[in-house]
Write a protein that holds these residues in place. Sequence first.
Motif, mmCIF file in Angstrom:
data_model
loop_
_atom_site.group_PDB
_atom_site.id
_atom_site.type_symbol
_atom_site.label_atom_id
_atom_site.label_comp_id
_atom_site.label_asym_id
_atom_site.label_seq_id
_atom_site.Cartn_x
_atom_site.Cartn_y
_atom_site.Cartn_z
ATOM 1 N N SER A 23 0.808 -1.218 0.000
ATOM 2 C CA SER A 23 0.000 0.000 0.000
ATOM 3 C C SER A 23 0.844 1.273 0.000
ATOM 4 O O SER A 23 0.331 2.359 -0.286
ATOM 5 C CB SER A 23 -0.939 0.011 1.215
ATOM 6 N N ILE A 24 2.129 1.147 0.316
ATOM 7 C CA ILE A 24 3.007 2.321 0.325
ATOM 8 C C ILE A 24 4.192 2.157 -0.637
ATOM 9 O O ILE A 24 5.095 2.987 -0.653
ATOM 10 C CB ILE A 24 3.552 2.610 1.748
ATOM 11 N N MET A 25 4.169 1.096 -1.449
ATOM 12 C CA MET A 25 5.309 0.768 -2.304
ATOM 13 C C MET A 25 5.374 1.695 -3.526
ATOM 14 O O MET A 25 4.456 1.724 -4.342
ATOM 15 C CB MET A 25 5.210 -0.686 -2.783
ATOM 16 N N PRO A 26 6.437 2.472 -3.694
ATOM 17 C CA PRO A 26 6.582 3.289 -4.911
ATOM 18 C C PRO A 26 6.846 2.400 -6.120
ATOM 19 O O PRO A 26 7.506 1.364 -6.016
ATOM 20 C CB PRO A 26 7.802 4.168 -4.604
ATOM 21 N N ALA A 27 6.322 2.789 -7.270
ATOM 22 C CA ALA A 27 6.537 2.009 -8.493
ATOM 23 C C ALA A 27 8.010 1.932 -8.854
ATOM 24 O O ALA A 27 8.446 0.997 -9.540
ATOM 25 C CB ALA A 27 5.736 2.615 -9.645
ATOM 26 N N GLY A 28 8.801 2.894 -8.381
ATOM 27 C CA GLY A 28 10.222 2.912 -8.682
ATOM 28 C C GLY A 28 10.984 1.731 -8.117
ATOM 29 O O GLY A 28 12.111 1.452 -8.529
ATOM 30 N N PHE A 29 10.391 1.010 -7.163
ATOM 31 C CA PHE A 29 11.053 -0.169 -6.605
ATOM 32 C C PHE A 29 11.054 -1.328 -7.588
ATOM 33 O O PHE A 29 11.739 -2.327 -7.366
ATOM 34 C CB PHE A 29 10.368 -0.587 -5.298
ATOM 35 N N GLY A 30 10.256 -1.220 -8.656
ATOM 36 C CA GLY A 30 10.267 -2.215 -9.723
ATOM 37 C C GLY A 30 9.621 -3.527 -9.353
ATOM 38 O O GLY A 30 8.865 -3.639 -8.382
ATOM 39 N N ILE A 31 9.972 -4.556 -10.111
ATOM 40 C CA ILE A 31 9.317 -5.851 -9.957
ATOM 41 C C ILE A 31 9.628 -6.505 -8.614
ATOM 42 O O ILE A 31 8.768 -7.140 -8.003
ATOM 43 C CB ILE A 31 9.698 -6.789 -11.135
ATOM 44 N N LEU A 32 10.845 -6.313 -8.101
ATOM 45 C CA LEU A 32 11.186 -6.899 -6.805
ATOM 46 C C LEU A 32 10.408 -6.240 -5.674
ATOM 47 O O LEU A 32 10.055 -6.887 -4.690
ATOM 48 C CB LEU A 32 12.692 -6.787 -6.548
ATOM 49 N N GLY A 33 10.140 -4.948 -5.825
ATOM 50 C CA GLY A 33 9.341 -4.240 -4.834
ATOM 51 C C GLY A 33 7.919 -4.765 -4.753
ATOM 52 O O GLY A 33 7.257 -4.609 -3.727
ATOM 53 N N TYR A 34 7.446 -5.378 -5.841
ATOM 54 C CA TYR A 34 6.110 -5.975 -5.838
ATOM 55 C C TYR A 34 6.161 -7.437 -5.404
ATOM 56 O O TYR A 34 5.341 -7.884 -4.584
ATOM 57 C CB TYR A 34 5.497 -5.875 -7.240
ATOM 58 N N LEU A 35 7.118 -8.199 -5.918
ATOM 59 C CA LEU A 35 7.147 -9.631 -5.676
ATOM 60 C C LEU A 35 7.541 -9.994 -4.246
ATOM 61 O O LEU A 35 7.071 -11.006 -3.706
ATOM 62 C CB LEU A 35 8.098 -10.316 -6.659
ATOM 63 N N ALA A 36 8.403 -9.197 -3.610
ATOM 64 C CA ALA A 36 8.817 -9.516 -2.236
ATOM 65 C C ALA A 36 7.626 -9.496 -1.278
ATOM 66 O O ALA A 36 7.419 -10.465 -0.529
ATOM 67 C CB ALA A 36 9.915 -8.554 -1.780
ATOM 68 N N PRO A 37 6.801 -8.428 -1.267
ATOM 69 C CA PRO A 37 5.609 -8.469 -0.412
ATOM 70 C C PRO A 37 4.633 -9.575 -0.816
ATOM 71 O O PRO A 37 3.981 -10.179 0.044
ATOM 72 C CB PRO A 37 4.980 -7.085 -0.592
ATOM 73 N N ILE A 38 4.491 -9.838 -2.129
ATOM 74 C CA ILE A 38 3.594 -10.903 -2.584
ATOM 75 C C ILE A 38 4.041 -12.247 -2.026
ATOM 76 O O ILE A 38 3.221 -13.075 -1.602
ATOM 77 C CB ILE A 38 3.530 -10.944 -4.125
ATOM 78 N N ALA A 39 5.355 -12.489 -2.032
ATOM 79 C CA ALA A 39 5.879 -13.741 -1.473
ATOM 80 C C ALA A 39 5.546 -13.848 0.019
ATOM 81 O O ALA A 39 5.178 -14.923 0.508
ATOM 82 C CB ALA A 39 7.393 -13.815 -1.696
ATOM 83 N N VAL A 40 5.669 -12.737 0.749
ATOM 84 C CA VAL A 40 5.325 -12.727 2.175
ATOM 85 C C VAL A 40 3.844 -13.021 2.366
ATOM 86 O O VAL A 40 3.448 -13.816 3.227
ATOM 87 C CB VAL A 40 5.693 -11.361 2.806
ATOM 88 N N ILE A 41 2.999 -12.384 1.551
ATOM 89 C CA ILE A 41 1.551 -12.564 1.672
ATOM 90 C C ILE A 41 1.161 -14.013 1.417
ATOM 91 O O ILE A 41 0.380 -14.606 2.176
ATOM 92 C CB ILE A 41 0.808 -11.625 0.697
ATOM 93 N N THR A 42 1.685 -14.604 0.354
ATOM 94 C CA THR A 42 1.266 -15.958 -0.002
ATOM 95 C C THR A 42 1.817 -17.009 0.960
ATOM 96 O O THR A 42 1.124 -17.973 1.290
ATOM 97 C CB THR A 42 1.687 -16.293 -1.444
ATOM 98 N N ALA A 43 3.054 -16.828 1.423
ATOM 99 C CA ALA A 43 3.593 -17.754 2.427
ATOM 100 C C ALA A 43 2.787 -17.662 3.723
ATOM 101 O O ALA A 43 2.485 -18.682 4.363
ATOM 102 C CB ALA A 43 5.066 -17.442 2.693
ATOM 103 N N SER A 44 2.418 -16.451 4.101
ATOM 104 C CA SER A 44 1.611 -16.246 5.313
ATOM 105 C C SER A 44 0.216 -16.820 5.140
ATOM 106 O O SER A 44 -0.379 -17.346 6.092
ATOM 107 C CB SER A 44 1.521 -14.754 5.627
#
Length: 473
Positions: free
Chosen positions: A349-370
């Motif tokens: 919810s606070i991730m800038p688009a400038g963080f790129g694909i890793l900025g999106y996939l890292a939280p997604i990995a946390v969400i799905t593992a959780s």
Amino acid sequence: MKLITQSGSVRWALASLSLSMLMPSLDTSIANAGLPTLAEAFDASFQQVQWIVLAYLLAITTLIVSVGRLGDIVGRRRLLLTGIGIFTLSSLACGVAPSLGWLVGARAVQGLGAAIMLALTVAFVGETVPKAQTGSAMGLLGTMSAIGTTLGPSLGGILIAGLGWQAIFLLNVPLGILNIWLAYRYLPADARRAKAGRTGFDKAGTLLLGLTLGAYALAMTIGHGDFGLLNIALLLTAVFGAGFFIVVEARVASPLIKLALFREPGLSASLAMSTLVSTVMMATLVVGPFYLSGALGLGTALVGLALSVGPLVAALTGMPAGRLVDRFGTRRMTLAGLVAMALGTGALSIMPAGFGILGYLAPIAVITASYALFQAANNTAIMTDIRPDQRGVISGLLSLSRNLGLITGASVMGAVFAFASATANITTASPAAIANGMRITFAVAALLIVLALGIALALRDSNCCTACSNELQ
């Protein structure tokens, strides 16, 4: 029913249950890959061929509680074998379908078989594994569900390219035959009951619940986020249907769902949390493709690869999550899973688009593992200490709560994303608008997880108070 004690028999019984979870999960997503090909094959519009998917999902949603209860009455092994047979034969009918109407009808029947398999698979865990290993078994079934969902689109594409669209359905025939043999050979036989001890089947409640759930599912899926008069009428029908269902269940001698079950705070809380968490998980599927392509500018191949990361993580973490539940208990792991999901959705919810694909996939990995950890803990908490004659219906309610969350999430979270992007057509929105829509959508998702966490904490406090009260008496 006697618990299976031989380790070899347990492994083969779990193999059957794993197939019973994998096959319907695979068919939830595998047909999506074939919709363009099917539209061309039957000379139909995209809206028409979408009923190939909708018929299957609607059948599962409307029938899953009823077939769970039927399993409690007539015997779960007998009904599961019937369900696998229905699923296998209807898959064959799908594969030889001469027309779109035939295919849609066969998919609805396939959904009936899938509902039986999904409802009874979880119910069988208590009869096939020792209580201390329930979490691991639930984690295994969660892994099978994730593998099926993940594998569906890519496997469907490969089969269609190499063998034609028929292959995505005919694949189930050999799998179904194998599963029937495993279930017949290794699942515990149904206990014989005297006729005087058998309860009746609530036909009126079954019909009312099916119509109510069908109306709600259609309200959430028709229109693709455009909530028109038809959607409102269907939603009102679902509300009135739910009211009539409660009245009927309070009066019949053998209700489909005993309303007293919902007075148990643990069951009601677990079902509510399951619905909220599934709603949030659907947000990742709704928002992900648009964010990856529209905001980050990834090509089709990279988008597909990135979207497979989340389900792949869930598949890999399912069994370890189950072992953690067995070791540390359901309450702790439920809270741990929800806290980690809140952190993951909050980060997006606070991730800038400038963080790129890793900025999106890292939280997604946390969400799905959780999510895998939460599912294993929540399912174990619900199914561990219930009466054997209620396992089928409660397993059906658990699967229903997940399905309703996914259906609601597809509609509601999709609408939130479209509104937050502030554009009439999301496909033409600017990268900044899509990124803003993603952040707001996951802010809403984080709030839903916080609400689920509040329910979990309230339940824990309630249980603590009850325990203290019992000690003082």
